[in-house]
Design a protein around this motif. Structure first.
Motif, PDB file in Angstrom:
ATOM      1  N   TYR A   1       0.833  -1.197   0.000  1.00 37.27           N
ATOM      2  CA  TYR A   1       0.000   0.000   0.000  1.00 37.27           C
ATOM      3  C   TYR A   1       0.877   1.259   0.000  1.00 37.27           C
ATOM      4  O   TYR A   1       0.639   2.190  -0.760  1.00 37.27           O
ATOM      5  CB  TYR A   1      -0.939   0.039   1.208  1.00 37.27           C
ATOM      6  CG  TYR A   1      -1.610   1.380   1.327  1.00 37.27           C
ATOM      7  CD1 TYR A   1      -2.695   1.699   0.522  1.00 37.27           C
ATOM      8  CD2 TYR A   1      -1.103   2.352   2.178  1.00 37.27           C
ATOM      9  CE1 TYR A   1      -3.276   2.946   0.583  1.00 37.27           C
ATOM     10  CE2 TYR A   1      -1.679   3.608   2.245  1.00 37.27           C
ATOM     11  CZ  TYR A   1      -2.768   3.907   1.443  1.00 37.27           C
ATOM     12  OH  TYR A   1      -3.317   5.141   1.502  1.00 37.27           O
ATOM     13  N   PHE A   2       1.876   1.293   0.863  1.00 39.50           N
ATOM     14  CA  PHE A   2       2.720   2.481   0.958  1.00 39.50           C
ATOM     15  C   PHE A   2       3.502   2.716  -0.331  1.00 39.50           C
ATOM     16  O   PHE A   2       3.722   3.861  -0.724  1.00 39.50           O
ATOM     17  CB  PHE A   2       3.665   2.389   2.149  1.00 39.50           C
ATOM     18  CG  PHE A   2       2.998   2.587   3.484  1.00 39.50           C
ATOM     19  CD1 PHE A   2       1.867   3.368   3.628  1.00 39.50           C
ATOM     20  CD2 PHE A   2       3.512   1.983   4.618  1.00 39.50           C
ATOM     21  CE1 PHE A   2       1.258   3.559   4.859  1.00 39.50           C
ATOM     22  CE2 PHE A   2       2.916   2.165   5.857  1.00 39.50           C
ATOM     23  CZ  PHE A   2       1.791   2.955   5.976  1.00 39.50           C
ATOM     24  N   VAL A   3       3.932   1.650  -1.005  1.00 42.97           N
ATOM     25  CA  VAL A   3       4.617   1.824  -2.292  1.00 42.97           C
ATOM     26  C   VAL A   3       3.643   2.397  -3.310  1.00 42.97           C
ATOM     27  O   VAL A   3       3.934   3.375  -3.991  1.00 42.97           O
ATOM     28  CB  VAL A   3       5.226   0.494  -2.795  1.00 42.97           C
ATOM     29  CG1 VAL A   3       5.669   0.635  -4.248  1.00 42.97           C
ATOM     30  CG2 VAL A   3       6.408   0.081  -1.935  1.00 42.97           C
ATOM     31  N   ALA A   4       2.460   1.798  -3.407  1.00 43.74           N
ATOM     32  CA  ALA A   4       1.469   2.266  -4.377  1.00 43.74           C
ATOM     33  C   ALA A   4       1.054   3.702  -4.074  1.00 43.74           C
ATOM     34  O   ALA A   4       0.923   4.533  -4.986  1.00 43.74           O
ATOM     35  CB  ALA A   4       0.249   1.351  -4.364  1.00 43.74           C
ATOM     36  N   ASP A   5       0.866   4.013  -2.802  1.00 37.86           N
ATOM     37  CA  ASP A   5       0.468   5.361  -2.398  1.00 37.86           C
ATOM     38  C   ASP A   5       1.551   6.377  -2.776  1.00 37.86           C
ATOM     39  O   ASP A   5       1.243   7.507  -3.141  1.00 37.86           O
ATOM     40  CB  ASP A   5       0.206   5.399  -0.893  1.00 37.86           C
ATOM     41  CG  ASP A   5      -0.297   6.760  -0.424  1.00 37.86           C
ATOM     42  OD1 ASP A   5      -1.283   7.260  -1.000  1.00 37.86           O
ATOM     43  OD2 ASP A   5       0.299   7.309   0.512  1.00 37.86           O
ATOM     44  N   SER A   6       2.800   5.980  -2.714  1.00 36.65           N
ATOM     45  CA  SER A   6       3.897   6.890  -3.058  1.00 36.65           C
ATOM     46  C   SER A   6       3.952   7.176  -4.552  1.00 36.65           C
ATOM     47  O   SER A   6       4.420   8.229  -4.966  1.00 36.65           O
ATOM     48  CB  SER A   6       5.235   6.289  -2.626  1.00 36.65           C
ATOM     49  OG  SER A   6       5.286   6.149  -1.234  1.00 36.65           O
ATOM     50  N   LEU A   7       3.490   6.231  -5.362  1.00 39.00           N
ATOM     51  CA  LEU A   7       3.587   6.374  -6.808  1.00 39.00           C
ATOM     52  C   LEU A   7       2.420   7.139  -7.419  1.00 39.00           C
ATOM     53  O   LEU A   7       2.572   7.804  -8.439  1.00 39.00           O
ATOM     54  CB  LEU A   7       3.635   4.985  -7.463  1.00 39.00           C
ATOM     55  CG  LEU A   7       4.916   4.193  -7.257  1.00 39.00           C
ATOM     56  CD1 LEU A   7       4.731   2.770  -7.752  1.00 39.00           C
ATOM     57  CD2 LEU A   7       6.071   4.851  -7.980  1.00 39.00           C
ATOM     58  N   VAL A   8       1.254   7.040  -6.848  1.00 41.61           N
ATOM     59  CA  VAL A   8       0.035   7.566  -7.450  1.00 41.61           C
ATOM     60  C   VAL A   8       0.157   9.056  -7.749  1.00 41.61           C
ATOM     61  O   VAL A   8       0.321   9.876  -6.852  1.00 41.61           O
ATOM     62  CB  VAL A   8      -1.174   7.290  -6.528  1.00 41.61           C
ATOM     63  CG1 VAL A   8      -2.427   7.947  -7.077  1.00 41.61           C
ATOM     64  CG2 VAL A   8      -1.387   5.809  -6.357  1.00 41.61           C
TER      65      VAL A   8
ATOM     66  N   VAL B   1       6.808   9.680  -8.965  1.00 39.79           N
ATOM     67  CA  VAL B   1       7.885   9.090  -8.177  1.00 39.79           C
ATOM     68  C   VAL B   1       8.343   7.809  -8.865  1.00 39.79           C
ATOM     69  O   VAL B   1       7.525   6.990  -9.286  1.00 39.79           O
ATOM     70  CB  VAL B   1       7.388   8.779  -6.739  1.00 39.79           C
ATOM     71  CG1 VAL B   1       8.439   8.057  -5.926  1.00 39.79           C
ATOM     72  CG2 VAL B   1       6.942  10.055  -6.050  1.00 39.79           C
ATOM     73  N   SER B   2       9.652   7.625  -8.967  1.00 37.19           N
ATOM     74  CA  SER B   2      10.162   6.391  -9.566  1.00 37.19           C
ATOM     75  C   SER B   2       9.861   5.212  -8.648  1.00 37.19           C
ATOM     76  O   SER B   2       9.667   5.385  -7.446  1.00 37.19           O
ATOM     77  CB  SER B   2      11.674   6.487  -9.780  1.00 37.19           C
ATOM     78  OG  SER B   2      12.353   6.400  -8.537  1.00 37.19           O
ATOM     79  N   SER B   3       9.829   4.006  -9.198  1.00 31.93           N
ATOM     80  CA  SER B   3       9.519   2.834  -8.376  1.00 31.93           C
ATOM     81  C   SER B   3      10.579   2.623  -7.306  1.00 31.93           C
ATOM     82  O   SER B   3      10.268   2.230  -6.182  1.00 31.93           O
ATOM     83  CB  SER B   3       9.358   1.584  -9.240  1.00 31.93           C
ATOM     84  OG  SER B   3      10.549   1.324  -9.960  1.00 31.93           O
ATOM     85  N   GLY B   4      11.846   2.906  -7.605  1.00 30.69           N
ATOM     86  CA  GLY B   4      12.903   2.772  -6.603  1.00 30.69           C
ATOM     87  C   GLY B   4      12.720   3.747  -5.452  1.00 30.69           C
ATOM     88  O   GLY B   4      12.886   3.388  -4.284  1.00 30.69           O
ATOM     89  N   ASP B   5      12.364   4.983  -5.781  1.00 28.57           N
ATOM     90  CA  ASP B   5      12.117   5.965  -4.735  1.00 28.57           C
ATOM     91  C   ASP B   5      10.873   5.597  -3.924  1.00 28.57           C
ATOM     92  O   ASP B   5      10.826   5.819  -2.720  1.00 28.57           O
ATOM     93  CB  ASP B   5      11.955   7.367  -5.330  1.00 28.57           C
ATOM     94  CG  ASP B   5      13.267   7.961  -5.806  1.00 28.57           C
ATOM     95  OD1 ASP B   5      14.338   7.423  -5.449  1.00 28.57           O
ATOM     96  OD2 ASP B   5      13.220   8.964  -6.553  1.00 28.57           O
ATOM     97  N   ALA B   6       9.866   5.050  -4.589  1.00 30.04           N
ATOM     98  CA  ALA B   6       8.646   4.644  -3.884  1.00 30.04           C
ATOM     99  C   ALA B   6       8.953   3.554  -2.863  1.00 30.04           C
ATOM    100  O   ALA B   6       8.406   3.557  -1.751  1.00 30.04           O
ATOM    101  CB  ALA B   6       7.589   4.172  -4.875  1.00 30.04           C
ATOM    102  N   VAL B   7       9.841   2.630  -3.206  1.00 31.99           N
ATOM    103  CA  VAL B   7      10.236   1.574  -2.264  1.00 31.99           C
ATOM    104  C   VAL B   7      10.956   2.193  -1.072  1.00 31.99           C
ATOM    105  O   VAL B   7      10.701   1.831   0.077  1.00 31.99           O
ATOM    106  CB  VAL B   7      11.113   0.502  -2.965  1.00 31.99           C
ATOM    107  CG1 VAL B   7      11.749  -0.440  -1.962  1.00 31.99           C
ATOM    108  CG2 VAL B   7      10.272  -0.284  -3.961  1.00 31.99           C
ATOM    109  N   ALA B   8      11.833   3.155  -1.321  1.00 28.08           N
ATOM    110  CA  ALA B   8      12.545   3.821  -0.223  1.00 28.08           C
ATOM    111  C   ALA B   8      11.577   4.602   0.666  1.00 28.08           C
ATOM    112  O   ALA B   8      11.700   4.591   1.898  1.00 28.08           O
ATOM    113  CB  ALA B   8      13.629   4.742  -0.774  1.00 28.08           C
TER     114      ALA B   8
END
Length: 138
Positions: free
Chosen positions: A102-109, A113-120
């Motif tokens: 959820y937090f990764v997806a929320d960061s990208l929406v 934000v790049s997927s790598g940054d979303a993971v961080a």
């Protein structure tokens, strides 16, 4: 989700910080808790949230995690549970939502934000939430 990347990021963050829980970390963790966890676990973390009675397995009293682990807060286990969920069925497919995804997806929406940054970002959010849970131990 790339749990290995999240865990690696967390280890790096933890090892580089002399004081694990700064006030701003606890504030961010408390904010995430209030937005995502309190409805089940209660504002006080004791398991009596607004929807707690709907579950076959009641939400865990999060203020007793250290006590149940022999007196020491199980930081890695709690972090892993937040990132990956719990495999024992309680209601539906999992006992609680998998917040790492959820937090990764929320960061990208809609944020570019790049997927790598979303993971961080997700790793940081999970860490502050875990630090907050550590701070409410009785």
């Amino acid at each position: 989700m790339q749990i290995r990347t999240i865990l690696t990021t967390t280890v790096v963050l933890l090892s580089s910080s002399p004081a694990l829980a700064q006030d701003n970390d606890l504030t961010l963790g408390q904010s995430s808790y209030g937005a995502r966890c309190a409805i089940c676990h209660g504002v006080d973390g004791k398991g009596g949230g607004e929807v707690a009675e709907l579950f076959r397995i009641p939400p865990t009293d999060l203020t007793k995690l250290a006590e149940r682990a022999g007196g020491r807060f199980p930081f890695v286990d709690v972090y892993y549970t937040l990132a990956r969920g719990i495999e024992q069925p309680g209601h539906g497919d999992a006992e609680m939502p998998v917040w790492g995804d959820y937090f990764v997806a929320d960061s990208l929406v809609d944020r570019g934000v790049s997927s790598g940054d979303a993971v961080a970002i997700a790793a940081g959010r999970l860490m502050t939430l875990t630090l907050y849970l550590e701070s409410i131990q009785e």
